[in-house]
Write a protein that holds these residues in place. Structure first.
Motif, short mmCIF file in Angstrom:
data_model
loop_
_atom_site.label_atom_id
_atom_site.label_comp_id
_atom_site.label_asym_id
_atom_site.label_seq_id
_atom_site.Cartn_x
_atom_site.Cartn_y
_atom_site.Cartn_z
N VAL A 1 0.95 -1.16 -0.09
CA VAL A 1 -0.04 -0.01 0.00
C VAL A 1 0.90 1.25 -0.08
N PHE A 2 1.95 1.24 0.81
CA PHE A 2 2.98 2.55 0.94
C PHE A 2 3.34 2.54 -0.49
N LEU A 3 3.84 1.43 -1.09
CA LEU A 3 4.52 1.67 -2.38
C LEU A 3 3.74 2.18 -3.30
N GLY A 4 2.43 1.61 -3.44
CA GLY A 4 1.49 2.19 -4.54
C GLY A 4 1.04 3.47 -4.29
N MET A 5 0.99 3.91 -3.23
CA MET A 5 0.59 5.39 -2.84
C MET A 5 1.73 6.28 -3.06
N TRP A 6 2.91 5.84 -2.85
CA TRP A 6 4.12 6.56 -3.26
C TRP A 6 4.43 6.85 -4.84
N LEU A 7 3.96 5.47 -5.37
CA LEU A 7 4.45 5.54 -7.03
C LEU A 7 3.19 6.52 -7.41
N THR A 8 2.00 6.13 -7.11
CA THR A 8 0.94 7.01 -7.49
C THR A 8 0.80 8.63 -7.46
N ILE A 9 1.18 9.00 -6.14
CA ILE A 9 1.31 10.46 -5.92
C ILE A 9 2.56 10.81 -6.66
N GLY A 10 3.63 10.23 -6.72
CA GLY A 10 4.80 10.58 -7.52
C GLY A 10 4.99 10.74 -8.90
N GLN A 11 3.85 10.14 -9.67
CA GLN A 11 3.74 10.34 -11.02
C GLN A 11 3.43 11.86 -11.46
N PRO A 12 3.95 12.25 -12.51
CA PRO A 12 3.55 13.62 -12.88
C PRO A 12 2.21 13.62 -13.48
N LYS A 13 1.48 14.79 -13.19
CA LYS A 13 -0.02 15.01 -13.70
C LYS A 13 0.03 15.29 -15.16
N VAL A 14 -1.04 14.49 -15.83
CA VAL A 14 -1.24 14.50 -17.27
C VAL A 14 -2.66 14.64 -17.26
N TYR A 15 -2.67 15.81 -18.47
CA TYR A 15 -4.02 16.46 -18.60
C TYR A 15 -4.16 15.99 -20.04
N GLU A 16 -5.39 15.91 -20.50
CA GLU A 16 -5.83 15.42 -21.79
C GLU A 16 -7.29 16.46 -22.26
N THR A 17 -7.08 16.59 -23.44
CA THR A 17 -8.45 17.36 -24.26
C THR A 17 -8.52 16.52 -25.49
N SER A 18 -9.60 16.85 -26.02
CA SER A 18 -10.18 16.07 -27.12
C SER A 18 -11.06 16.94 -28.02
N ALA A 19 -11.06 16.78 -29.33
CA ALA A 19 -12.11 17.32 -30.19
C ALA A 19 -12.47 16.25 -31.16
N ALA A 20 -13.89 16.50 -31.79
CA ALA A 20 -14.32 15.45 -32.57
C ALA A 20 -14.55 16.22 -34.17
N LEU A 21 -14.14 15.20 -34.97
CA LEU A 21 -14.32 15.66 -36.32
C LEU A 21 -15.24 14.64 -37.15
N ILE A 22 -16.17 15.19 -37.59
CA ILE A 22 -17.14 14.31 -38.47
C ILE A 22 -16.70 14.07 -39.81
N PHE A 23 -17.11 12.95 -40.54
CA PHE A 23 -16.61 12.49 -41.59
C PHE A 23 -17.73 12.22 -42.44
N ASP A 24 -17.89 13.54 -43.40
CA ASP A 24 -19.26 13.36 -44.38
C ASP A 24 -18.93 12.83 -45.45
N GLN A 25 -19.28 11.55 -45.45
CA GLN A 25 -18.91 10.60 -46.55
C GLN A 25 -20.20 10.69 -47.61
N PRO A 26 -20.10 10.87 -48.80
CA PRO A 26 -21.40 10.84 -49.69
C PRO A 26 -22.04 9.32 -49.51
N VAL A 27 -23.32 9.67 -49.91
CA VAL A 27 -24.27 8.38 -49.83
C VAL A 27 -23.79 7.42 -51.03
#
Length: 694
Positions: free
Chosen positions: A33-59
């Motif tokens: 538990v101690f090692l797990g908490m230490w490794l978890t807290i010690g990891q750098p914080k990574v943020y994530e953002t995303s956007a959506a694209l639509i693929f308008d393919q003809p019928v």
């Protein structure tokens, strides 16, 4: 028996094992538990953002949306991470960030909920920066992706055209072969020709069968005429007569057969009044007349008598007629057989032509279908190319992330707790498997097949109950110093069982034997003597451990005189020492002798036992461990009862079994098992609660 024990092993039993070995469980649990908490807290914080694209393919597209995107996702990924695009993005944003950082943290994937939506994701340590980068990335990516999509469609159109040219060339080649077979080989009437060949073959077979039947009849008629013509001549005379014209007749018959074959072959080609047929027919008639004349002359010359010349002439003419007919029939048979072979050959050739023709027709249909499919794909690709102006468009803009996506503290901590719990259980299980000691009274009862007479709790807490300055006695004498404790109650239960055995079959002498040392044998003997004396019986405790005596230390007595002095002539009144407990006396070991085993083996020791019986109700002996010296085994043969003491968690199974086998081998009366050092929770829930509250 094993199945019953296994089925009775409940979850609570596992809990008791873990509770008993809580240190083994909690040490690895806490470390993980101690090692797990230490490794978890010690990891750098990574943020994530995303956007959506639509693929308008003809019928009218050549493939579905999902198929198109799945095909293009690797290409789009390559575009998104291309150095040119990333470098252009950095210049547009006027940023000093390393392009390789953006390239390694950007990714594209299909939206699971909609096959026409593609999500672009960017990760980084600064939420505002990654949002800005992704916002500038989208228009550049859409422009590059649309250009790539158009190039892809151009490539598809070019590829389809090449395939169409190949298929058209193959189709023209196949159509040429079909036309050649229809015009040159007249394959249009192949089925009728095959049917005609098969019908002609059947007719020829029927004709051949009829001719064979006619041949037999003709041969019989010829044979009869020949016998009649040669009726008056001997064989020698006949042979001499025919020898002159034989070669001529044979030659004429061969010519006749050849001409008949030629006539039949010509009749298959020419009409009946054709000059060639008339010429052959005239030759046949000429040969027949000549053959008839030669045959008549031969038979006429062979007969001397002239009376029957007319009869002979008529018979010879008939014979010649039949032989000519037979020769014609033989020639016809040969001709019919040749025609049958020709029909079979023609049928096979027609069948092969039909198969080849059918294969070509099938190939033609397949090529026509392929060409039609390619034309449809080409038209669809052209439509897609014209409509490819805005195939990819932004559906949603990047958002500013409020919480980091990595590390996922909840998931990591949950995984750490599960791993720590499983590891702790594994360590407890491993320790339980490595530990070969006896752990429960049930295990002793099954192993030795003896009843359990008493279960004594661990006396290690007695020092907390009794202050050191309260009494000069050993703190382990809980039955006297703290009679209301739960430990004292367990000794009283043991006393009840011993007295019950005493009432069923009276006895005075017994000992409490153990396989090894350090299981509390002397403490057990002292407390049993105290509780029996408290019940109103006179008790003498005899310390027969003449190597390491400890009984005098429990009661703080002097060991200057004792059993060894009594064996050497000291009066009984001087050897036995009273205690502060009423009706309880002690016969200590006395000075240690050089030969303990011989003293116990001596008859004088038996006299001491008999004398002690007259002085008390119970004589309890304290003795060395069974597996170390032979003193206890000798003593067990001289006493009336033996109680086998087993320390839970301290005594090895093999040592318990070996000591028990030694006692059984000496025919000692083993009254039962006393289990020592049992945890209070093992004594039963109600009993534990009752003694605790009292």
């Amino acid at each position: 028996m094993d199945q019953q024990v296994e089925s009775g092993f409940t979850l609570y039993d596992y809990y008791k094992i873990v509770k008993k070995r809580k240190l083994v469980f909690f040490v690895p649990f806490g470390v993980i538990v101690f090692l797990g908490m230490w490794l978890t807290i010690g990891q750098p914080k990574v943020y994530e953002t995303s956007a959506a694209l639509i693929f308008d393919q003809p019928v009218s597209s050549t493939s579905s949306n999902q198929e198109g995107l799945q095909t293009m996702i690797p290409k789009f990924q390559e575009i998104a991470r291309s150095p040119d695009l990333i470098t252009k993005l950095v210049k547009t944003l006027n940023s000093s960030i390393d392009p390789s950082v953006i390239s390694s943290n950007i990714s594209l994937r299909l939206d699971p909920s909609n096959a026409a939506i593609m999500r672009v994701t960017l990760q980084g340590g600064d939420p505002a920066l990654i949002t800005k980068i992704l916002s500038g990335f989208l228009p550049l990516f859409v422009e590059a992706a649309e250009k790539t999509s158009q190039d892809r469609l151009d490539g598809i159109i070019s590829y389809i055209k090449d395939q169409m040219r190949v298929v058209q060339g193959q189709l023209q080649e196949v159509e040429g072969k079909i036309k050649e077979m229809q015009e040159v080989q007249r394959l249009i009437s192949v089925p009728e020709e095959m049917s005609g060949a098969l019908s002609a073959e059947k007719n020829y077979q029927a004709e051949l069968t009829k001719m064979e039947f006619d041949d037999r009849n003709l041969q019989n008629s010829i044979d009869n005429l020949k016998r009649r013509l040669s009726g008056g001549k001997s064989g020698g005379e006949k042979n001499a007569t025919f020898s002159t014209n034989r070669e001529v007749i044979v030659m004429l018959r061969q010519q006749l057969t050849s001409l008949e074959m030629e006539s039949m072959n010509l009749s298959m080609v020419y009409a009946a009044n054709h000059p060639k047929l008339r010429e052959v027919s005239e030759k046949i008639d000429f040969i027949k007349k000549k053959l008839s004349n030669e045959t008549v002359r031969a038979y006429a010359d062979s007969n001397v008598s002239t009376e029957n010349n007319e009869v002979i002439r008529v018979s010879v003419e008939e014979l010649v007629k039949l032989e000519n007919q037979f020769a014609t029939q033989e020639a016809r048979k040969v001709f019919v057989k040749e025609q049958i072979q020709q029909c079979e050959k023609s049928f096979l050739e027609l069948s092969n032509k039909k198969q080849n023709y059918t294969a070509l027709m099938r190939q033609q249909r397949s090529l026509e279908q392929s060409l039609s499919s390619l034309i449809d794909r080409h038209n669809s690709a052209l439509i897609d190319r014209q409509a490819a102006g805005n195939k990819i468009s932004p559906l949603s803009q990047p958002y500013l992330p409020a919480f980091p996506s990595k590390p996922n503290v909840r998931v990591y901590l949950l995984f750490t707790l599960v791993l720590a719990f499983v590891t702790g259980l594994a360590m407890v299980s491993l320790a339980e498997q490595i530990d070969t000691s006896v752990k429960t009274p049930q295990e002793v009862q099954m192993m030795l097949n003896l009843p359990v007479r008493g279960m004594i709790q661990d006396l290690s807490k007695c020092n907390n109950y009794v202050p050191q300055n309260r009494d000069p006695l050993d703190a382990m004498l809980c039955t006297h110093l703290y009679p209301g404790s739960k430990e004292s109650e367990s000794f009283r239960i043991l006393r009840t069982n011993i007295l019950h055995l005493y009432r069923e079959q009276p006895f005075q002498t017994f000992m409490i034997a153990s396989a090894t040392e350090c299981v509390g044998k002397s403490t057990m003997t002292a407390n049993v003597g105290v509780v029996i004396a408290q019940a109103g019986y006179r008790v003498i405790l005899v310390d027969t451990d003449l190597r390491h005596p400890t009984l005098h230390k429990k009661f703080r007595l002097d060991n200057a005189r004792g059993l060894t002095n009594l064996l050497t002539g000291m009066p009984f009144s001087e050897a036995i020492q009273p205690t502060c407990i009423p009706r309880l006396s002690i016969l200590t070991s006395g000075p240690l002798p050089p030969n303990p085993s011989e003293l116990i083996q001596n008859d004088g020791f038996t006299d001491v036992i008999n004398f002690l019986k007259s002085q008390a109700d119970f004589i309890i002996f304290d003795n060395p461990p069974l597996n170390l010296v032979t003193d206890s085994l000798i003593l067990a043969t001289k006493l009336q009862r033996t109680f086998y003491l087993v320390g839970m968690g301290y005594t090895d199974r093999k040592e318990v079994q070996v000591s028990y086998d030694l006692l059984k081998g000496l025919n000692c009366d083993i009254a039962g098992v006393i289990c020592n050092r049992i945890a209070a929770s093992e004594m039963g829930g109600y009993y534990y609660y009752y003694t605790k509250t009292s």
